[in-house]
Write a protein that holds these residues in place. Structure first.
Motif, PDB file in Angstrom:
ATOM      1  N   ALA A   8      18.612  16.243  -7.098  1.00 13.56           N
ATOM      2  CA  ALA A   8      19.193  16.926  -5.945  1.00 13.56           C
ATOM      3  C   ALA A   8      20.119  15.972  -5.206  1.00 13.56           C
ATOM      4  N   ARG A   9      21.215  16.513  -4.705  1.00 16.25           N
ATOM      5  CA  ARG A   9      22.142  15.725  -3.909  1.00 16.25           C
ATOM      6  C   ARG A   9      22.568  16.535  -2.685  1.00 16.25           C
ATOM      7  N   ALA A  10      22.492  15.911  -1.512  1.00 13.22           N
ATOM      8  CA  ALA A  10      22.952  16.532  -0.272  1.00 13.22           C
ATOM      9  C   ALA A  10      24.441  16.243  -0.095  1.00 13.22           C
ATOM     10  N   VAL A  70      16.707  15.900   4.042  1.00 11.51           N
ATOM     11  CA  VAL A  70      15.268  16.165   4.040  1.00 11.51           C
ATOM     12  C   VAL A  70      14.859  16.881   2.757  1.00 11.51           C
ATOM     13  N   VAL A  71      15.594  17.933   2.420  1.00 11.53           N
ATOM     14  CA  VAL A  71      15.280  18.704   1.215  1.00 11.53           C
ATOM     15  C   VAL A  71      15.594  17.897  -0.041  1.00 11.53           C
ATOM     16  N   GLU A  72      16.676  17.127  -0.005  1.00  9.69           N
ATOM     17  CA  GLU A  72      16.993  16.237  -1.129  1.00  9.69           C
ATOM     18  C   GLU A  72      15.812  15.313  -1.430  1.00  9.69           C
ATOM     19  N   LEU A  73      15.222  14.746  -0.385  1.00  8.26           N
ATOM     20  CA  LEU A  73      14.091  13.836  -0.549  1.00  8.26           C
ATOM     21  C   LEU A  73      12.877  14.552  -1.154  1.00  8.26           C
ATOM     22  N   ILE A  74      12.576  15.744  -0.676  1.00 10.83           N
ATOM     23  CA  ILE A  74      11.422  16.490  -1.187  1.00 10.83           C
ATOM     24  C   ILE A  74      11.579  16.754  -2.688  1.00 10.83           C
ATOM     25  N   ILE A  75      12.781  17.139  -3.090  1.00  9.54           N
ATOM     26  CA  ILE A  75      13.012  17.448  -4.503  1.00  9.54           C
ATOM     27  C   ILE A  75      12.961  16.187  -5.356  1.00  9.54           C
ATOM     28  N   ASN A  76      13.700  15.176  -4.959  1.00 12.49           N
ATOM     29  CA  ASN A  76      13.807  13.981  -5.797  1.00 12.49           C
ATOM     30  C   ASN A  76      12.526  13.152  -5.834  1.00 12.49           C
ATOM     31  N   PHE A 374      26.699  13.439  -8.096  1.00 20.44           N
ATOM     32  CA  PHE A 374      25.614  13.205  -9.050  1.00 20.44           C
ATOM     33  C   PHE A 374      25.821  11.923  -9.856  1.00 20.44           C
ATOM     34  N   ASP A 375      26.645  11.043  -9.342  1.00 13.77           N
ATOM     35  CA  ASP A 375      26.797   9.689  -9.890  1.00 13.77           C
ATOM     36  C   ASP A 375      27.133   9.675 -11.369  1.00 13.77           C
ATOM     37  N   GLY A 376      28.005  10.600 -11.768  1.00 12.84           N
ATOM     38  CA  GLY A 376      28.456  10.591 -13.150  1.00 12.84           C
ATOM     39  C   GLY A 376      27.437  11.108 -14.133  1.00 12.84           C
ATOM     40  N   ALA A 377      26.414  11.843 -13.675  1.00 14.47           N
ATOM     41  CA  ALA A 377      25.439  12.417 -14.609  1.00 14.47           C
ATOM     42  C   ALA A 377      26.173  13.267 -15.637  1.00 14.47           C
TER      43      ALA A 377
END
Length: 384
Positions: A8-10, A70-76, A374-377
């Motif tokens: 996940a990325r915010a 906040v949601v990014e943290l929960i997912i990752n 997404f850092d080049g994913a």
């Protein structure tokens, strides 16, 4: 197929720059002078959260929700490790696992936004694996377009333009006294004039009012018919909601559920018997899987559903088209241009007050600026 990664990325998509955020709009924070003039001054983390789910074939599914970092943290940090290595086809079980894992801490708000973002991505992944569309995954639709009502701060922009309704965001609450009440009524007169005699008008109070103020507003509006009052008070204030319903003109509905974040929240609301229209947000209320159950509950209770902020969510349009008879959908007017119109594909084009249902075989696809986060994913453009 097994899930190999969830990320996940915010991403800042300009949510706090839109007029509904930078102008006076009533909110639960209106009673505090420092935060009364702009929602942007206090709003929760407003970055959109893009969710990427990849399986062992390299196919990628995408979801999108709210809640920023906040949601990014929960997912990752939590949900990803629970689902990686699981079989991706059984979405109902995966959704139940996510919800159960969050139950000791929360089953609302940010927690269910996180579940929703992953769930939507899983449905997108399944559609791509089947070489079909989400519409087909949900059973198909016999309709090609859906009627739209507009939530706007500029009613005159829709004078003479076909819509299924115009909804205002209330600028004032009880803290502004009689002057604020009169300003709310004057605003609704503008909406009534712009809409014309055959188009319903509505108002969203965004949890800013109380029961007595809601009834005073309705009394002041007795010569200007309104279709519904939305979220005047907190959905868990059952006593207050019952007081409003008992004192309100039967012709005015209570539209509730924007802040009901799960099947359980919606069930509690429906049990009160006060809900005229249920309005859950698919990207907040646990995703497609949870919303299917919410739609079943509402159908059993014979309460109509209008999915919140429908036109910015292709999955919400698909649900409305496939699982609701005679659905009405919402479009939030963010001005002529906004990044928020194109979070998962091209902006839906509204013509003659209707929006086409999404039939894009490519499925969900974030804009390039979101993909860069997404850092080049590695993303296979044919599969993801």
């Amino acid at each position: 197929m097994k899930i190999t990664s969830i990320m996940a990325r915010a991403v800042d998509c300009g949510f706090n720059n839109q007029k509904l955020q930078t102008s006076r709009v009533a909110s639960p924070m209106s009673k505090f002078a420092r935060f009364a003039e702009q929602r942007a001054s206090w709003m929760w983390p407003t970055k959109k959260v893009f969710v990427r789910v990849e399986d062992e074939s390299g196919t990628v599914g995408w979801g999108c929700t709210n809640g920023g970092e906040v949601v990014e943290l929960i997912i990752n940090s939590h949900l990803a490790r629970l689902l990686e290595g699981e079989v991706c086809e059984d979405i109902a079980t995966l959704n139940a696992q996510m919800s159960a894992a969050l139950l000791p801490n929360d089953r609302s708000g940010f927690a269910m936004m996180a579940v929703a973002g992953v769930d939507i991505a899983l449905w997108d992944l399944q559609a791509k694996l089947s070489a079909g569309t989400l519409l087909e995954q949900l059973g198909g639709s016999k309709v090609e377009r859906l009627p739209v009502y507009m939530t706007t701060s500029r009613p005159e922009a829709f004078d003479g333009i076909a819509t299924a309704g115009l909804k205002a965001a209330a600028p004032y609450g009880p803290e502004s006294g009689r002057e604020g009440l009169e300003a709310n009524v004057a605003l609704m007169k503008r909406f009534a004039e712009a809409a014309g005699p055959d188009v319903p008008i509505m108002i969203d109070a965004f949890l800013a009012w109380d029961a007595d103020y809601t009834l005073r507003f309705a009394e002041a509006m007795k010569d200007i018919p309104i279709a519904w009052i939305e979220d005047p008070i907190h959905p868990q204030d059952v006593e207050g909601l019952q007081k409003i319903r008992d004192g309100l003109d039967p012709e005015i509905s209570l539209a509730l559920g924007n802040f009901a974040f799960s099947k359980a929240d919606c069930a509690d609301l429906l049990r009160t018997g006060v809900v005229g229209i249920l309005q859950p947000d698919v990207a907040w209320a646990g995703g497609i899987t949870e919303t299917l159950e919410i739609l079943d509950l509402a159908n059993e209770a014979k309460v109509p559903v209008i999915l919140h902020n429908t036109c910015e969510q292709p999955w919400a349009l698909a649900l409305a088209a496939t699982r609701q008879g005679g659905a009405l959908v919402e479009c939030v007017d963010r001005g002529e241009e906004s990044l928020l119109y194109e979070l998962m594909g091209p902006r839906p084009k509204i013509t003659d007050g209707h929006v086409p249902i999404p039939r894009n075989p490519a499925g969900n696809r974030p804009p390039n600026y979101a993909l860069e986060a997404f850092d080049g994913a590695a993303i296979d453009t044919k599969r993801g």
